[in-house]
Design a protein around this motif. Structure first.
Motif, PDB file in Angstrom:
ATOM      1  N   GLY A 198       0.656  -1.071  -0.059  1.00 12.95           N
ATOM      2  CA  GLY A 198      -0.061  -0.152  -0.156  1.00 12.95           C
ATOM      3  C   GLY A 198       0.874   1.278   0.101  1.00 12.95           C
ATOM      4  N   PRO A 225       5.689   2.742  -4.522  1.00 17.58           N
ATOM      5  CA  PRO A 225       5.164   2.290  -3.090  1.00 17.58           C
ATOM      6  C   PRO A 225       6.115   1.045  -2.627  1.00 17.58           C
ATOM      7  CG  PRO A 225       3.404   2.699  -4.556  1.00 17.58           C
ATOM      8  CD  PRO A 225       4.712   2.518  -5.599  1.00 17.58           C
ATOM      9  N   ILE A 229       3.331   3.742   9.033  1.00 15.34           N
ATOM     10  CA  ILE A 229       2.402   3.840   7.944  1.00 15.34           C
ATOM     11  C   ILE A 229       1.538   4.835   7.683  1.00 15.34           C
ATOM     12  CG2 ILE A 229       2.302   1.411   7.373  1.00 15.34           C
ATOM     13  CD1 ILE A 229      -0.676   1.204   8.528  1.00 15.34           C
ATOM     14  N   SER A 260      -2.573   4.141   3.928  1.00 13.86           N
ATOM     15  CA  SER A 260      -2.296   2.707   3.889  1.00 13.86           C
ATOM     16  C   SER A 260      -2.911   1.913   5.088  1.00 13.86           C
ATOM     17  CB  SER A 260      -0.781   2.753   4.013  1.00 13.86           C
ATOM     18  OG  SER A 260       0.060   3.312   2.970  1.00 13.86           O
TER      19      SER A 260
END
Length: 210
Positions: free
Chosen positions: A7, A20, A55, A59
């Motif tokens: 993600g 990513p 994160i 995400s």
């Protein structure tokens, strides 16, 4: 096998950087468990959670759903991990052994060094507003399910003659689980492991004899 999620990890200053990168879902969830365990459901902000998990909010939503779904997954992980002593305790050969293992496991888990004190399933949502009602109901069901499992185990003990015939397995299960929950609250208040274990030992001195 540990899962990785592609993600992306975003820079807080400049947004996505290049391709990513995936992140370790299991590790992120473990970190979320510690935040919820320490701060409770409402006390844990999205910023606290995503910072600890390493994160972005985007995400987090993509991998875990919303905050309530993340909490549900965290509770499952807690039940399988730190809270797994209950399942193991139910396998003890005697009812007294079950009760002893439950209380010892509670004391051990709620006073672990370098971990939050108390129990995620007890303090996680004792007081929440309407937005947290689903989590509060989830934890009520979680605690009741644990009590039901203990009751069923004590009923088998009555049937097998390990507990006296006149024993009320439901009442005895409620007694043991209520004591365990009380230990968790006391641990969160700073009561030490030795004192809590002494209290557990004292409670078992009047255990029903078959």
């Amino acid at each position: 096998m540990r899962k990785r999620y592609g993600g992306g990890v975003e820079s807080k200053q400049s947004g996505p950087i290049g391709r990513p990168r995936g992140f370790d879902v299991d590790e992120a969830l473990e970190r979320a468990v510690l935040v919820f365990w320490d701060q409770g459901y409402e006390g844990a902000s999205l910023a606290n959670l995503t910072d600890a998990m390493g994160i972005s909010t985007t995400s987090m939503y993509a991998a875990f759903g919303n905050k309530e779904e993340l909490f549900r997954k965290a509770l499952e992980r807690y039940t399988e991990g730190p809270g797994g002593y209950l399942t193991r305790a139910l396998e003890e050969p005697t009812a007294r052994g079950v009760a002893t293992a439950i209380l010892a496991g509670t004391v051990r888990t709620t006073t672990r060094p370098a971990h939050p004190q108390g129990c995620l399933g007890v303090q996680g949502a004792l007081a929440t507003g309407d937005p947290g009602r689903g989590v509060r109901d989830l934890l009520v069901a979680w605690r009741n399910n644990g009590c039901s499992c203990v009751r069923e185990r004590f009923q088998r003990a009555v049937d097998d003659g390990d507990l006296p015939r006149e024993t009320d397995p439901g009442l005895l299960a409620r007694y043991i689980t209520t004591l365990a929950f009380g230990i968790a609250v006391q641990a969160a208040s700073g009561v030490g492991r030795d004192e809590l274990q002494e209290m557990a030992d004292a409670a078992l001195r009047n255990w029903p004899l078959s």
